[in-house]
Design a protein around this motif. Structure first.
Motif, mmCIF file in Angstrom:
data_model
loop_
_atom_site.group_PDB
_atom_site.id
_atom_site.type_symbol
_atom_site.label_atom_id
_atom_site.label_comp_id
_atom_site.label_asym_id
_atom_site.label_seq_id
_atom_site.Cartn_x
_atom_site.Cartn_y
_atom_site.Cartn_z
ATOM 1 N N TYR A 126 5.573 4.807 -10.731
ATOM 2 C CA TYR A 126 6.867 4.856 -10.066
ATOM 3 C C TYR A 126 8.074 5.070 -10.964
ATOM 4 C CZ TYR A 126 7.126 -0.356 -10.443
ATOM 5 O OH TYR A 126 7.165 -1.652 -10.841
ATOM 6 N N PHE A 166 5.449 1.795 4.659
ATOM 7 C CA PHE A 166 4.745 1.302 3.482
ATOM 8 C C PHE A 166 4.332 -0.144 3.779
ATOM 9 C CE2 PHE A 166 3.950 -0.466 -0.600
ATOM 10 C CZ PHE A 166 3.789 0.561 -1.520
ATOM 11 N N THR A 194 -0.789 1.946 2.394
ATOM 12 C CA THR A 194 -0.469 1.442 1.054
ATOM 13 C C THR A 194 -1.207 2.273 0.014
ATOM 14 O OG1 THR A 194 -0.428 -0.772 2.017
ATOM 15 C CG2 THR A 194 -0.399 -0.657 -0.372
ATOM 16 N N SER A 234 8.489 -1.034 5.451
ATOM 17 C CA SER A 234 9.706 -0.242 5.244
ATOM 18 C C SER A 234 10.112 0.428 6.553
ATOM 19 C CB SER A 234 9.463 0.808 4.162
ATOM 20 O OG SER A 234 8.296 1.548 4.428
ATOM 21 N N GLY A 246 3.703 -3.221 2.509
ATOM 22 C CA GLY A 246 3.827 -4.026 1.295
ATOM 23 C C GLY A 246 3.696 -5.506 1.601
ATOM 24 N N ASP A 286 1.866 -9.927 -5.049
ATOM 25 C CA ASP A 286 2.268 -8.615 -4.529
ATOM 26 C C ASP A 286 1.039 -7.702 -4.461
ATOM 27 O OD1 ASP A 286 3.417 -6.194 -3.972
ATOM 28 O OD2 ASP A 286 5.071 -6.429 -5.382
ATOM 29 N N ASP A 328 5.585 -6.938 4.250
ATOM 30 C CA ASP A 328 6.877 -6.257 4.158
ATOM 31 C C ASP A 328 6.655 -4.821 4.611
ATOM 32 O OD1 ASP A 328 8.255 -8.415 3.106
ATOM 33 O OD2 ASP A 328 7.782 -7.890 1.027
ATOM 34 N N PHE A 384 8.557 2.516 -1.725
ATOM 35 C CA PHE A 384 8.518 1.736 -0.495
ATOM 36 C C PHE A 384 9.113 2.497 0.702
ATOM 37 C CE2 PHE A 384 10.033 -2.003 2.075
ATOM 38 C CZ PHE A 384 8.783 -2.517 2.355
ATOM 39 N N TRP A 385 10.240 3.163 0.496
ATOM 40 C CA TRP A 385 10.834 3.929 1.600
ATOM 41 C C TRP A 385 10.588 5.427 1.439
ATOM 42 C CZ3 TRP A 385 13.678 -0.268 -0.431
ATOM 43 C CH2 TRP A 385 13.886 -1.328 0.461
ATOM 44 N N GLY A 442 10.899 1.197 -7.319
ATOM 45 C CA GLY A 442 10.136 0.598 -6.223
ATOM 46 C C GLY A 442 10.602 1.118 -4.870
#
Lengths: 416, 288
Positions: free
Chosen positions: A382, A301, A372, A143, A303, A90, A141, A200-201, A196
């Motif tokens: 977070y 984001f 990021t 968002s 990811g 990750d 990934d 992320f969003w 998270g």
């Protein structure tokens, strides 16, 4: 005499055996590959076939690492000098592990790639340290907002929201009690129910409003008007516009299930939902759009995983040959694109599998919006943020208090 | 040393080795780690009691300790009284009672994670079957949120744990009840003792060692709570259901502060050690 001859023959045989075994050992290379994504197994198999066809004595062995285990297992492996050769980890975890010298630099190899410009640079920046590149984007990934167009059209809207104003207007219009029992059973949108998820969003809301969590030089820039406006939007979505259930901040809130059952119209999802949506809700006509923005500039984001060679790899060249192969067209298209995974190379987006699912092409436009956050203390940030965001939404802290205290919590985490 | 002694020691060696490798060495290593600033790749730094000082200045550590205590106080009586009630009702060895015992024991065989997910689905305020029934019957006017407040969330998790684990305590109590000689009850009946008197003067005192054992086991289990909260609440709302083990996991593997996490484990172990001493004393009291 007979005994001497037997002894010599036995000694010779033993020497030959060991010599042969030693030669085998010297020539054969076994690479250990770790990834949380089980699709990597297909790539490993193709790599092994290729090596065999080329007559090379290199073999890769794959181990899938559960998401929750990807950090503890790696820490334990590093401390016992048994880290894998190649790890697709990750990307938010990289800053810490780069500081621990857990990965080997691959700058020269990266510079020599013919497709290096097709890799998302924002993701590579996460794995840069002191001018060196340590890992490359592999699984992405992004968002986004997934919008149920059937329900939108029923409500008189023909395109998904792009601005906060449109988001609120549509959200309020589609939130309703469909069976007349006095309870809302179709919600416009939802809040984010995990630490998270808020990153992320949630961060694209902040970036799209002109704000940032961390500025250059790891300076905390969270205590700002832009952050307050985002907090206020989330608070109002529940209490003023009533387009999102308050329970959507809880960990038990399953937004995906609500989306596929038509109870949620605008769902915070991403490219990783496309495969399951094909089987779970093939009848839903949905569009993929960036998170609404207040300034006209949209963000996502960026990811996913970065693939790198650990500093404990016994054979750097063989490990790089695996990464080079894994990033080549055949495995990426035949393994990842086939499963509608988002490819790290934009030059490969025009492939037969994506053409079958035109929605994938939405990510061609969204990928350049990727950003990021980079901090070795990312994991420490977070959880406190979730606390302050939820305190504000629950009305236990005012927006001002939540933002100020949240910014202070980030600053404290960064100091450690 | 005679031959028998040597043989005995030889037979004990494999188990002793396993205990040393998988218990004693990790415990010593945990103590050692708690005095270090640990790195997976670089030299560790000896920081004396810094991790412990950090720990006791960390409000989340104290909060998670309080949460764990609160959970224990809630869940232990729930498990015990459910188990005691079912054990009393099902104590006679009839065919139907055996079937019910099996039914009540089955949840104990399910994993904590699976049971937690089942209850999440049951209790959800947006798609849960329980809220659907409550709404249809008219008991509530709007969906009831089980997880937006600390006590409610603790109760929701405790009910799940009560449902899941009471079967084991029930079996313990049933075996304890089976151990009470029938003659005692017959004598009491001849002396004209009523049901309530028999319960408080015979069943309860003779069952005391089993009750203590059942309480010790559920107490120890509740202090080690992790899976159920990790799945059902993830520590929310606002960390108010974050247990001590969740805190240790978070600090060690999310914040990379392995030394501080080890210090929290040491503090927790010492607390459990103290508790065990009390429990042993209580057990001895039960046997007297």
């Amino acid at each position: 005499m007979k005994k001497i001859i037997i002894a010599v023959v036995l000694l010779s045989l033993t020497c030959a055996l060991f010599a042969n075994g030693g030669a085998d050992k010297a020539d054969s290379v076994e690479l250990r590959i770790w990834n949380r994504n089980a699709l990597m197994e297909g790539v490993v198999k193709m790599f092994n076939d290729q090596m065999e066809a080329e007559g090379k004595d290199v073999r890769a062995v794959f181990e899938v690492i559960p998401y929750d285990q990807q950090v503890p297992k790696f820490m334990a492996a590093l401390s016992s000098n048994t880290a894998p050769d190649v790890y697709s980890l990750d990307l938010v975890q990289y800053p810490y592990f780069l500081e621990q010298d857990a990965f080997a630099p691959i700058t020269k190899q990266y510079e020599s790639l013919s497709f290096k410009d097709a890799l998302p640079q924002g993701n590579i920046d996460v794995a840069r340290k002191d001018g060196e590149v340590y890992a490359l984007p592999y699984e992405l990934d992004l968002s986004t907002l997934l919008v149920n167009m059937d329900i939108l059209r029923e409500a008189g809207y023909d395109k998904p929201p792009a601005t906060w104003e449109e988001y609120i207007e549509i959200g309020m219009a589609v939130t309703k009690d469909t069976d007349g029992d006095g309870n809302i059973d179709q919600w416009g949108s939802h809040l984010l129910n995990s630490a998270g998820g808020n990153m992320f969003w949630g961060l694209p809301y902040l970036w799209g409003n002109g704000g940032a969590m961390i500025g250059p030089g790891e300076k905390v820039t969270y205590d700002s008007k832009a952050t307050r406006e985002v907090y206020q939007l989330w608070y109002d979505m529940v209490h003023t516009y009533k387009m999102a259930p308050e329970s959507s901040i809880q960990s038990d809130f399953n937004a995906y299930n609500m989306f596929i059952s038509g109870k949620l119209v605008m769902y915070h999802g991403g490219n990783f939902n496309l495969t399951s949506l094909r089987t779970d809700a093939p009848e839903i006509d949905y569009e993929i759009v960036p998170i609404p923005s207040n300034t006209g500039r949209h963000y996502t984001f960026g990811g996913g995983n970065l693939i790198g060679i650990t500093s404990q790899s016994k054979d750097f060249d063989a490990a790089w040959s695996f990464i080079e192969y894994a990033l080549s067209e055949e495995p990426l298209v035949e393994v990842y694109a086939k499963d509608y995974g988002l490819l790290p190379r934009t030059d490969l987006f025009d492939n037969k599998y994506y053409r079958e699912l035109p929605r994938m092409m939405a990510f061609v436009d969204i990928l350049p919006m990727a950003k990021t956050p980079i901090s070795k203390n990312y994991n420490k940030i977070y959880d406190p943020l979730l606390y302050y965001i939820n305190s504000s939404i629950r009305g236990e802290l005012s927006v001002d208090e939540a933002v100020t205290q949240g910014a202070r919590a980030i600053a404290e985490a960064m100091e450690d | 040393m005679d031959t028998n002694m040597r043989k005995g020691l030889l037979y004990l060696t494999p188990v002793a080795l396993l205990i040393v490798i998988f218990f004693i060495v990790p415990v010593i290593s945990m103590f050692h780690l708690s005095f270090l600033e640990w790195s997976p790749t670089k030299a560790n730094t000896f920081v004396f009691f810094e991790n412990y000082i950090d720990l006791f200045h960390d409000s989340h550590f104290l909060q998670s300790f309080g949460n764990t205590l609160l959970y224990t106080v809630i869940v232990t009586p729930i498990i015990f009284f459910m188990a005691f009630f079912f054990a009393l009702v099902l104590r006679k060895n009839t065919g139907s009672n055996v079937v019910y015992r099996v039914i009540f024991f089955i949840p104990f065989t399910i994993s904590f994670v699976a049971a937690s997910y089942v209850w999440l689905w049951l209790l959800s305020d947006t798609y849960g079957i329980l809220n659907y029934v409550l709404l249809k019957v008219g008991i509530v006017e709007k969906p009831f949120n089980f997880f937006n407040e600390q006590f409610r969330a603790m109760m929701a998790v405790s009910m799940m744990i009560g449902w899941k684990t009471q079967g084991f305590s029930m079996l313990l109590l049933l075996s304890g009840m089976a151990g009470i000689p029938n003659e005692v009850y017959e004598s009491a009946a001849i002396d004209g003792a009523g049901r309530v008197r028999v319960f408080f003067r015979i069943t309860l005192p003779l069952l005391r060692p089993t009750i203590v054992l059942a309480l010790i086991l559920s107490l120890a289990g509740s202090f080690r709570a992790f899976d159920q909260f990790y799945v059902m609440t993830h520590g929310n709302p606002l960390n108010r259901t974050m247990t001590l083990l969740m805190y240790i996991n978070r600090v060690g593997f999310e914040y990379f502060e392995v030394g501080k996490s080890a210090a929290a484990s040491v503090a927790f172990s010492l607390f459990l050690l103290g508790l065990s001493v009390l429990q042993l004393k209580a057990g001895r009291y039960g046997r007297d």
